[in-house]
Enzyme design. Structure first.
Site, PDB file in Angstrom:
ATOM      1  N   VAL A 700       0.853  -1.184   0.000  1.00  9.73           N
ATOM      2  CA  VAL A 700       0.000   0.000   0.000  1.00  9.73           C
ATOM      3  C   VAL A 700       0.888   1.232   0.000  1.00  9.73           C
ATOM      4  O   VAL A 700       1.643   1.461   0.949  1.00  9.73           O
ATOM      5  CB  VAL A 700      -0.933   0.026   1.231  1.00  9.73           C
ATOM      6  CG1 VAL A 700      -1.787   1.289   1.231  1.00  9.73           C
ATOM      7  CG2 VAL A 700      -1.815  -1.203   1.269  1.00  9.73           C
ATOM      8  N   CYS A 701       0.835   2.001  -1.073  1.00  9.51           N
ATOM      9  CA  CYS A 701       1.648   3.211  -1.175  1.00  9.51           C
ATOM     10  C   CYS A 701       0.911   4.376  -0.526  1.00  9.51           C
ATOM     11  O   CYS A 701      -0.097   4.855  -1.053  1.00  9.51           O
ATOM     12  CB  CYS A 701       1.951   3.527  -2.646  1.00  9.51           C
ATOM     13  SG  CYS A 701       3.361   2.627  -3.283  1.00  9.51           S
ATOM     14  N   LEU A 702       1.420   4.819   0.601  1.00 10.22           N
ATOM     15  CA  LEU A 702       0.770   5.901   1.340  1.00 10.22           C
ATOM     16  C   LEU A 702       1.843   6.594   2.169  1.00 10.22           C
ATOM     17  O   LEU A 702       2.618   5.937   2.887  1.00 10.22           O
ATOM     18  CB  LEU A 702      -0.327   5.325   2.244  1.00 10.22           C
ATOM     19  CG  LEU A 702      -1.345   6.298   2.824  1.00 10.22           C
ATOM     20  CD1 LEU A 702      -2.188   6.940   1.731  1.00 10.22           C
ATOM     21  CD2 LEU A 702      -2.246   5.586   3.825  1.00 10.22           C
TER      22      LEU A 702
END
Length: 850
Positions: A700-702
């Site tokens: 998850v790119c965050l």
């Protein structure tokens, strides 16, 4: 007369004493006062050959008359429908037979007079008098207004006739009872010195509040013998009315200061739960101040919330110190007023006014205290309440004292009438203001307290540490058999003592909340009956666990509107639950459980760890999550937390098309100094990438998670709720193509439309069909209910997706999809087949639901 005799008998008098008292004093309240003074102690059973009676006639307590028939959970449902209530004691409930509802709406016209002022004795200062309009302010119930008017008129008359009928009168003034001193203690001292006067002719002592003689010769209650303020129930009503008016004024002033301060602040980080009925003020600005107490406002919190002058924590420390000072002022005032609450358990035993609660006391508690109480209970931060424990512990004392009195207990479940709108009219002489006020029903104290109790239960799970799941029940060892309850309690206390001071503080506060909830429910069962409490509890959202074996059978109705209402109610109740996420133990040599969870190894490593700082952070997180997870028709967040390992969490987030996506979350050893670990699980076995920020391998790119550039995790301040909402709002969006930085300006472009079409095909195959055919644990019931309630809208949506499909084949990695050429029709890429299958399943769910 038998009913009045029985009433005195229930207060502790013998039948003979009750008869003698009523023969001399025709009014039951006067007779009770003289009995408690000991005037009839010399009378024994059988004196005067009085026949003992076994009558069970109902005491004629003062009850407001029924005004309308509102059916809700807070109704005497059995009595309304001609059935006999199970349990409870309607004889002592002043509101028995009156039906309340949160759907109720009342219009009231209030008159505010120009305030009178009087000089403070021995001082040049002046104080205002409580006007009749202020005394009677609030939404009336039944005959309350007549009692309020009668008492105010009685005590405003300038003379009190001597009760010994000597022909003399004793002077009294309105200021003796209704002067609003700067401090409640000053009011009490003034009232103590002025309420008892000596008749100028016969020299007998007289109470100016009730007009009856005062005698302490036979006073049973040593603890209050020298305090004239416990002489009669009239004094009880006066003191509570004036004291709660002072409390309301201080509370409103503090709220107004906060409101004015917030206007100057550029940022606000505190969260507030929405009130059931937002207030719409019409007229001048004074109306907002006048009724500020009905708004549930939290103290400001967060970095830089002292305004624009400072950006470091100096402003925060100043604001916390200011809030503490305000809380101490309110807490001390509440404590001082609580002395005069009806209390059968006071030191030395109950007084006359404790048994015969004056109707004006009921009115002021219901109108004034409940509004202040509801404002404080709308605070949605358990941690904030714990930090302000000097105020909230006193509030809990009030709630328990009220609930422990059988004549007051029902107020805890009664919906609170709050101001919905105010329209003021100023008279030409500027001395009288007429207000037309609309009152609407809102959640009562017990219902508001449930949300806090849910947070307290969640926080306790976080504070109690990680426990190994209970094994199959075995026979107790000899040592266990010898262990007494006291020994187990001492062992538990020893564990608590090893935790950090801040943990202990929150732990004590949580247990106090749960203790208050149990006390209120116990009192409601005694007063209103089991059926009433069961109905009340079933209407309040609660946290469930897997042991409850609960399944959702929600009726969505026949229209889209009814389905949306049902969905919101269901999602609010189902959004947070505890469950068993472990797998059966296979290796007896290693009893550490495994979890149905991506981060199983990491969780097992921390199985026996005890990190107080981490435990406190998780406790606060869980408290917030229980009542603050967002739910809506378009997108909601559902959380499942392991019953024994609260750091093991699964999340289900529904996207803009109502599609559920699954995430595994682990709160690691350094949480919340570092971000949680989050894994995206709806990938079709690691094949599909639904979004530039959601990789096929589950990454998850965050920026909050440290997996992308941008504002990152702030140690000790950022929260899991922020992460979840960021995923919901920024990742699961309508046009995912734009989440790729290089494509962020390509909204509505052919490439973006093609990317969305590709995602839709993956969504139908995996997030819809895949989740329905093989529901991920523990969300099977959630997924089925979600799709069943939204079936009508999803069926239309599927037709729309078919019409928009570009007939291209599905690309597992949408990042390079824009270069793919069209290949045949939508039937060749499998979308039509998947849609047809999906429609069959949805229709089957609809049939099962009906």
């Amino acid at each position: 007369m038998e009913a009045e005799i029985q009433q005195l008998v229930e207060m502790g008098a013998t039948y003979a004493q009750a008869s003698a008292a009523l023969n001399q004093y025709k009014d039951v309240m006067q007779a009770a006062e003289r009995f408690f003074e000991g005037k009839f102690d010399h009378i024994k059973d059988g004196d005067g050959d009085i026949e003992m009676s076994t009558t069970t006639s109902e005491p004629k307590l003062l009850r407001p008359s029924v005004n309308g028939a509102y059916a809700d959970y807070d109704s005497d449902y059995e009595e309304m429908n001609g059935m006999k209530a199970t349990g409870g004691n309607a004889n002592v409930d002043p509101y028995s037979g009156i039906f309340f509802s949160k759907d109720r709406r009342e219009e009231v016209i209030e008159i505010e007079e120009y305030p009178e002022t009087v000089h403070i004795p021995g001082s040049s200062e002046t104080v205002n008098l409580l006007s009749q309009g202020q005394w009677m302010k609030g939404c009336p119930e039944g005959g309350e207004q007549s009692f309020l008017f009668s008492l105010y008129s009685q005590l405003s008359s300038p003379a009190c006739p001597c009760p010994q009928e000597c022909g003399a009168s004793i002077t009294r003034t309105k200021a003796d009872f209704f002067a609003l001193y700067p401090e409640f203690s000053s009011y009490i001292q003034r009232l103590q010195s002025s309420v008892v006067k000596t008749c100028p002719r016969c020299h007998s002592k007289v109470c100016l509040a009730c007009g009856e003689p005062v005698s302490t010769e036979h006073e049973k209650h040593v603890t209050t013998r020298d305090d004239p303020l416990f002489h009669c129930s009239n004094l009880q009503g006066i003191i509570l009315g004036v004291g709660l008016s002072m409390l309301e004024q201080v509370f409103n002033e503090q709220n107004q200061e906060q409101a004015e301060s917030s206007l100057d602040s550029s940022t606000r980080t505190s969260k507030r739960r929405k009130t059931d009925n937002p207030t719409n003020h019409e007229g001048d600005d004074d109306d907002v101040v006048y009724y500020a107490g009905v708004q549930g406002r939290k103290a400001k919190g967060g970095t830089g919330y002292d305004g624009d002058a400072t950006e470091d924590n100096t402003g925060q420390l100043k604001a916390l110190a200011a809030q503490k000072t305000k809380d101490e002022k309110i807490g001390k005032l509440l404590s001082a007023i609580r002395v005069y609450l009806p209390n059968l358990n006071r030191d030395g035993g109950g007084r006359t006014s404790d048994y015969l609660v004056h109707p004006t006391a009921l009115a002021h508690l219901r109108r004034r205290f409940n509004h202040v109480c509801s404002s404080l209970l709308r605070n949605d931060s358990l941690a904030d309440m714990s930090d302000r424990s000097i105020l909230y512990f006193e509030l809990l004392e009030w709630l328990e004292t009220i609930s422990n009195h059988e004549a007051l207990a029902s107020m805890m479940a009664m919906p609170i009438m709050v101001v919905a709108s105010v329209k003021a009219v100023t008279a030409k002489n500027n001395q009288i203001r007429e207000r037309t006020i609309i009152y609407e029903g809102s959640s009562g104290p017990r219902e508001l307290l449930e949300g806090i109790a849910m947070q307290a239960q969640a926080a306790l799970k976080g504070l109690e540490g990680h426990r190994v799941p209970d094994s199959l029940p075995d026979e107790l060892t000899e040592e266990q058999k010898r262990m007494t309850v006291d020994m187990r309690d001492k062992a538990e206390e020893q564990i608590i003592m090893t935790t950090a001071d801040e943990n202990q503080k929150l732990l004590r506060f949580c247990r106090r909340i749960l203790s208050t909830v149990k006390a209120i429910d116990r009192s409601l069962r005694d007063t209103k009956g089991d059926a009433f409490v069961d109905r009340l509890q079933s209407s309040i959202p609660s946290i469930f666990s897997s042991s409850s074996n609960r399944h959702y059978r929600v009726d969505g109705g026949s229209t889209e509107e009814s389905a949306q209402r049902a969905y919101m109610d269901w999602a609010t109740r189902a959004r947070f639950e505890y469950c068993d996420l472990t797998t059966p133990v296979v290796d007896e040599a290693d009893p550490t459980p495994h979890f149905k969870f991506f981060y199983d190894n990491e969780a097992r490593i921390l199985a026996n760890s005890d990190i107080p700082r981490r435990s406190l952070a998780i406790a606060k997180e869980l408290a917030i999550l229980t009542t603050n997870l967002p739910v809506s028709w378009g997108s909601s967040i559902f959380l499942r937390v392991d019953e024994t390992r609260v750091d093991v969490i699964k999340a289900l987030i529904t996207g803009p098309e109502g599609t559920p996506f699954l995430f595994d979350i682990f709160l690691g050893p350094s949480y919340n100094q570092s971000p949680p670990s989050v894994k995206y699980m709806t990938t079709n076995g690691g094949k599909y990438r639904f979004n530039p920020n959601l990789y096929a391998d589950g990454k998850v790119c965050l920026s909050l998670l440290g997996t992308w550039q941008g504002p990152g995790w702030v140690a000790g301040k950022s929260t899991l709720l922020q992460v979840l909402i960021s995923i919901q709002s920024m990742i699961l969006c309508d046009e995912p193509y734009l989440n790729e930085p290089a494509w962020s300006t390509s909204g509505g472009s052919p490439a973006s439309r093609a990317y969305s079409a590709n995602v839709r095909r993956m969504v139908v195959k995996t997030a819809m069909l895949g989740n329905l055919k093989t529901p991920p644990e523990p969300f099977a019931d959630i997924i089925r209910t979600h799709f069943r309630l939204k079936a009508r809208s999803i069926l239309k949506q599927l037709d729309d997706w078919l019409s928009k499909d570009d007939a291209k084949s599905t690309s597992a990695d949408g990042g390079v999809y824009s270069n793919i050429k069209p290949e045949g029709s939508s039937s060749s890429n499998g979308l039509l087949k998947d849609v047809d299958e999906m429609k069959k399943i949805l229709k089957k769910l609809q049939e099962d639901g009906t």
